[in-house]
Motif scaffolding. Structure first.
Motif, PDB file in Angstrom:
ATOM      1  N   LEU A 101       0.508  -0.969   0.301  1.00 25.47           N
ATOM      2  CA  LEU A 101      -0.031  -0.085   0.082  1.00 25.47           C
ATOM      3  C   LEU A 101       1.322   0.906  -0.677  1.00 25.47           C
ATOM      4  CD1 LEU A 101      -3.138  -0.667   2.127  1.00 25.47           C
ATOM      5  CD2 LEU A 101      -2.873  -1.229   0.066  1.00 25.47           C
ATOM      6  N   THR A 102       2.351   1.157   0.640  1.00 23.06           N
ATOM      7  CA  THR A 102       2.806   2.625   0.503  1.00 23.06           C
ATOM      8  C   THR A 102       3.459   2.670  -0.829  1.00 23.06           C
ATOM      9  OG1 THR A 102       3.328   2.190   3.163  1.00 23.06           O
ATOM     10  CG2 THR A 102       4.526   3.179   1.798  1.00 23.06           C
ATOM     11  N   TYR A 103       4.085   1.600  -1.537  1.00 18.84           N
ATOM     12  CA  TYR A 103       4.445   1.332  -2.340  1.00 18.84           C
ATOM     13  C   TYR A 103       3.465   1.563  -3.500  1.00 18.84           C
ATOM     14  CZ  TYR A 103       6.365   0.080  -6.875  1.00 18.84           C
ATOM     15  OH  TYR A 103       7.487   0.283  -8.070  1.00 18.84           O
ATOM     16  N   MET A 104       1.902   1.521  -3.329  1.00 16.28           N
ATOM     17  CA  MET A 104       1.619   2.202  -4.542  1.00 16.28           C
ATOM     18  C   MET A 104       0.850   3.835  -4.144  1.00 16.28           C
ATOM     19  SD  MET A 104       1.082  -0.399  -6.367  1.00 16.28           S
ATOM     20  CE  MET A 104      -0.107   0.419  -7.573  1.00 16.28           C
ATOM     21  N   GLY A 105       0.479   4.052  -2.771  1.00 14.56           N
ATOM     22  CA  GLY A 105       0.951   5.546  -2.568  1.00 14.56           C
ATOM     23  C   GLY A 105       2.106   6.376  -3.437  1.00 14.56           C
ATOM     24  N   ASN A 106       3.014   5.746  -3.558  1.00 15.90           N
ATOM     25  CA  ASN A 106       3.832   6.536  -3.755  1.00 15.90           C
ATOM     26  C   ASN A 106       4.197   6.282  -5.180  1.00 15.90           C
ATOM     27  OD1 ASN A 106       5.408   7.363  -1.311  1.00 15.90           O
ATOM     28  ND2 ASN A 106       6.321   5.114  -0.888  1.00 15.90           N
ATOM     29  N   VAL A 107       3.502   4.926  -5.768  1.00 16.55           N
ATOM     30  CA  VAL A 107       3.564   4.729  -7.147  1.00 16.55           C
ATOM     31  C   VAL A 107       2.777   6.083  -7.986  1.00 16.55           C
ATOM     32  CG1 VAL A 107       2.865   3.941  -9.627  1.00 16.55           C
ATOM     33  CG2 VAL A 107       4.220   2.370  -7.345  1.00 16.55           C
ATOM     34  N   PHE A 108       1.488   6.814  -7.599  1.00 16.40           N
ATOM     35  CA  PHE A 108       1.289   7.386  -8.055  1.00 16.40           C
ATOM     36  C   PHE A 108       1.602   9.089  -8.280  1.00 16.40           C
ATOM     37  CE2 PHE A 108      -2.005   3.611  -7.134  1.00 16.40           C
ATOM     38  CZ  PHE A 108      -2.435   3.981  -8.847  1.00 16.40           C
ATOM     39  N   THR A 109       2.458   8.972  -7.155  1.00 17.65           N
ATOM     40  CA  THR A 109       3.276  10.436  -6.628  1.00 17.65           C
ATOM     41  C   THR A 109       4.022  10.440  -7.834  1.00 17.65           C
ATOM     42  OG1 THR A 109       4.031  10.091  -4.918  1.00 17.65           O
ATOM     43  CG2 THR A 109       2.164  10.487  -4.580  1.00 17.65           C
ATOM     44  N   GLY A 110       4.164   9.472  -8.455  1.00 16.05           N
ATOM     45  CA  GLY A 110       6.030   9.259  -8.989  1.00 16.05           C
ATOM     46  C   GLY A 110       6.958   9.396  -8.477  1.00 16.05           C
ATOM     47  N   ASP A 111       6.999   8.391  -7.783  1.00 19.41           N
ATOM     48  CA  ASP A 111       7.890   8.090  -6.739  1.00 19.41           C
ATOM     49  C   ASP A 111       8.457   6.656  -6.367  1.00 19.41           C
ATOM     50  OD1 ASP A 111       9.942   7.758  -4.921  1.00 19.41           O
ATOM     51  OD2 ASP A 111       8.927   8.278  -3.092  1.00 19.41           O
ATOM     52  N   PHE A 112       8.941   5.620  -7.288  1.00 19.52           N
ATOM     53  CA  PHE A 112       9.247   4.719  -7.940  1.00 19.52           C
ATOM     54  C   PHE A 112       9.767   3.501  -6.463  1.00 19.52           C
ATOM     55  CE2 PHE A 112       7.714   5.738 -11.646  1.00 19.52           C
ATOM     56  CZ  PHE A 112       6.332   4.222 -11.836  1.00 19.52           C
ATOM     57  N   GLY A 113      10.783   4.564  -5.261  1.00 18.66           N
ATOM     58  CA  GLY A 113      11.398   4.617  -4.882  1.00 18.66           C
ATOM     59  C   GLY A 113      12.908   4.502  -4.705  1.00 18.66           C
ATOM     60  N   THR A 114      13.414   4.166  -3.873  1.00 15.38           N
ATOM     61  CA  THR A 114      15.368   3.925  -3.878  1.00 15.38           C
ATOM     62  C   THR A 114      15.703   2.502  -4.213  1.00 15.38           C
ATOM     63  OG1 THR A 114      14.605   6.136  -2.663  1.00 15.38           O
ATOM     64  CG2 THR A 114      17.475   4.977  -3.025  1.00 15.38           C
ATOM     65  N   ALA A 115      16.745   2.999  -5.162  1.00 16.97           N
ATOM     66  CA  ALA A 115      17.139   1.499  -4.826  1.00 16.97           C
ATOM     67  C   ALA A 115      18.416   0.501  -3.623  1.00 16.97           C
ATOM     68  CB  ALA A 115      18.123   1.610  -5.933  1.00 16.97           C
ATOM     69  N   PHE A 116      18.714   0.014  -3.476  1.00 12.81           N
ATOM     70  CA  PHE A 116      19.606  -0.289  -2.320  1.00 12.81           C
ATOM     71  C   PHE A 116      21.486   0.300  -2.833  1.00 12.81           C
ATOM     72  CE2 PHE A 116      17.362  -4.325  -1.690  1.00 12.81           C
ATOM     73  CZ  PHE A 116      16.330  -3.747  -0.794  1.00 12.81           C
ATOM     74  N   ASN A 117      21.668   0.965  -3.692  1.00  8.57           N
ATOM     75  CA  ASN A 117      22.714   2.076  -3.474  1.00  8.57           C
ATOM     76  C   ASN A 117      22.570   3.242  -3.952  1.00  8.57           C
ATOM     77  OD1 ASN A 117      21.090   2.270  -5.866  1.00  8.57           O
ATOM     78  ND2 ASN A 117      22.845   1.635  -7.218  1.00  8.57           N
ATOM     79  N   GLY A 118      21.254   3.555  -3.249  1.00 11.15           N
ATOM     80  CA  GLY A 118      20.670   4.914  -3.165  1.00 11.15           C
ATOM     81  C   GLY A 118      20.371   5.972  -4.201  1.00 11.15           C
ATOM     82  N   GLN A 119      20.404   5.225  -4.807  1.00  9.31           N
ATOM     83  CA  GLN A 119      19.983   5.906  -6.113  1.00  9.31           C
ATOM     84  C   GLN A 119      18.740   5.519  -6.691  1.00  9.31           C
ATOM     85  OE1 GLN A 119      21.842   4.481 -10.105  1.00  9.31           O
ATOM     86  NE2 GLN A 119      21.225   6.436 -11.723  1.00  9.31           N
ATOM     87  N   GLU A 120      17.717   6.640  -7.518  1.00 16.37           N
ATOM     88  CA  GLU A 120      16.201   6.566  -7.241  1.00 16.37           C
ATOM     89  C   GLU A 120      16.105   5.648  -8.588  1.00 16.37           C
ATOM     90  OE1 GLU A 120      13.882   8.175  -5.151  1.00 16.37           O
ATOM     91  OE2 GLU A 120      15.001   9.398  -4.149  1.00 16.37           O
ATOM     92  N   VAL A 121      15.209   4.967  -8.375  1.00 20.64           N
ATOM     93  CA  VAL A 121      15.052   4.118  -9.375  1.00 20.64           C
ATOM     94  C   VAL A 121      13.703   4.986 -10.939  1.00 20.64           C
ATOM     95  CG1 VAL A 121      13.154   2.593 -10.444  1.00 20.64           C
ATOM     96  CG2 VAL A 121      13.903   2.592  -7.472  1.00 20.64           C
ATOM     97  N   THR A 122      13.503   5.556 -10.038  1.00 20.49           N
ATOM     98  CA  THR A 122      12.927   6.883 -11.724  1.00 20.49           C
ATOM     99  C   THR A 122      14.739   7.600 -12.883  1.00 20.49           C
ATOM    100  OG1 THR A 122      13.648   8.653  -9.996  1.00 20.49           O
ATOM    101  CG2 THR A 122      11.041   7.321 -10.425  1.00 20.49           C
ATOM    102  N   GLU A 123      15.611   7.219 -11.899  1.00 18.92           N
ATOM    103  CA  GLU A 123      16.843   7.618 -12.741  1.00 18.92           C
ATOM    104  C   GLU A 123      17.385   6.510 -13.653  1.00 18.92           C
ATOM    105  OE1 GLU A 123      20.027   8.823  -9.726  1.00 18.92           O
ATOM    106  OE2 GLU A 123      18.487  10.727  -9.083  1.00 18.92           O
ATOM    107  N   LEU A 124      17.452   5.687 -12.864  1.00 13.71           N
ATOM    108  CA  LEU A 124      17.469   3.881 -13.419  1.00 13.71           C
ATOM    109  C   LEU A 124      16.562   4.222 -14.663  1.00 13.71           C
ATOM    110  CD1 LEU A 124      18.475   2.066 -10.510  1.00 13.71           C
ATOM    111  CD2 LEU A 124      19.775   2.575 -11.821  1.00 13.71           C
ATOM    112  N   MET A 125      14.886   4.331 -14.674  1.00 18.20           N
ATOM    113  CA  MET A 125      14.548   4.163 -15.330  1.00 18.20           C
ATOM    114  C   MET A 125      15.086   5.860 -16.541  1.00 18.20           C
ATOM    115  SD  MET A 125      10.539   4.211 -13.224  1.00 18.20           S
ATOM    116  CE  MET A 125      10.307   2.297 -12.834  1.00 18.20           C
ATOM    117  N   ALA A 126      14.891   6.870 -15.920  1.00 19.49           N
ATOM    118  CA  ALA A 126      15.482   7.434 -17.494  1.00 19.49           C
ATOM    119  C   ALA A 126      16.525   7.683 -17.682  1.00 19.49           C
ATOM    120  CB  ALA A 126      15.340   8.864 -16.117  1.00 19.49           C
ATOM    121  N   THR A 127      17.437   6.483 -17.813  1.00 22.28           N
ATOM    122  CA  THR A 127      18.450   6.278 -18.544  1.00 22.28           C
ATOM    123  C   THR A 127      18.122   4.615 -19.129  1.00 22.28           C
ATOM    124  OG1 THR A 127      19.697   4.665 -16.277  1.00 22.28           O
ATOM    125  CG2 THR A 127      20.150   6.724 -17.017  1.00 22.28           C
TER     126      THR A 127
END
Length: 307
Positions: free
Chosen positions: A66-92
């Motif tokens: 539920l927390t994850y899906m709530g963040n997804v609808f705000t454009g936040d896909f979480g943070t990878a374990f290396n500290g990099q935003e998942v959206t940054e990985l998606m952008a590349t």
């Protein structure tokens, strides 16, 4: 048409939540992601507890979802374990895989449909038998064998291409990987088009068009091909998402840092945020592709109407 689109969009909502929930549950049973962060040594209890609290892994699975899906609808896909935003990985990653997928789809449409039309109109002739044998061979050979063979011959032995694609992945370097990615689907498109053309060539509307004295090109393109493409369009539409998500082998062979590469790294390192984030976007791609395919039916066959 408008009502149909709205109804399909509403149907996508439970499908989206159902598939993402299954993916989230499956990823969470892959193993303990915290253990992977500490390397070969086991994390001490205090560090493990701190990391679980930081990434929200100390909560029940349903609450994490539920927390994850709530963040997804705000454009936040979480943070990878290396500290990099998942959206940054998606952008590349996604632009590279989209280019690779477009090249693969172009091969499927141009080569697959062309061969299917030629063999469908010449069923039982030597060219038909030859193409059937070749497509069967392509389907039988695993993709990683085709990719490694082309990489060895074209890249290492003959020097026609670079064995490894550069980091920015320009279109000219993605042509051979795109062909490898599309090889099996291209063979299926060829065989599917051939079968559909051969069946519709004996239909009454084709015989009527020929009896009217219409040019052969017009009969084939305007009458025969349009009606024969419905199953082919269905296959290609669903194949878009499959190519984007199934490019792991091709991207690993040619060192392409796209979606498949990121999914492989996420699974290898048990990075649940990365895996769930990328697969969530792929689910949306599947749903959008299926909707577009359904709408294309009415374009190909005017007899189809949506209520």
């Amino acid at each position: 048409m408008g009502r149909y689109v709205i109804r399909r969009l509403l149907q996508m909502i439970p499908v989206f939540f159902g598939t993402t929930l299954l993916i989230f549950l499956m990823v969470n049973v892959m193993g303990d992601p915290i253990a992977g962060l500490c390397g070969d040594r086991q994390c001490d209890p205090a560090t493990a507890a701190q990391l679980r609290a930081e990434f929200g892994l100390d909560k029940p699975v349903w609450q994490q979802y539920l927390t994850y899906m709530g963040n997804v609808f705000t454009g936040d896909f979480g943070t990878a374990f290396n500290g990099q935003e998942v959206t940054e990985l998606m952008a590349t990653a996604f632009p590279i895989t989209i280019r690779l997928t477009i090249i693969a789809i172009v091969f499927e449409i141009v080569i697959g449909i062309s061969l299917g039309v030629v063999t469908g109109l010449r069923r039982g002739r030597p060219i038909d038998t030859t193409v059937l044998i070749l497509t069967l061979v392509v389907i039988s050979v695993p993709t990683f064998v085709t990719g490694l063979l082309l990489q060895l011959l074209l890249g290492v032995e003959w020097g026609i291409i670079k064995p490894s694609v550069s980091s920015d992945a320009p279109v000219n370097e993605l042509i051979v990987p795109g062909l490898v990615l599309a090889s099996v689907s291209l063979a299926y498109v060829t065989r599917l088009t051939r079968t559909s053309i051969a069946e519709n060539a004996r239909a009454d509307y084709v015989r009527t068009a020929v009896a009217k004295g219409l040019p052969r090109r017009r009969v084939v393109v305007r009458h025969l091909l349009r009606n024969s493409l419905i199953p082919v369009v269905t296959f290609i539409g669903t194949d878009v998402g499959a190519l984007m998500g199934g490019a792991i082998v091709t991207e690993r062979i040619f060192n392409i840092h796209g979606v498949g590469y990121q999914l492989y790294q996420g699974i290898l390192r048990q990075n649940s945020q990365t895996v769930v984030g990328f697969v969530t976007v792929l689910v949306l791609v599947f749903l959008a592709a299926n909707l577009i395919v359904d709408l294309l039916y009415a374009v190909l066959d005017p007899r189809i109407r949506y209520a």
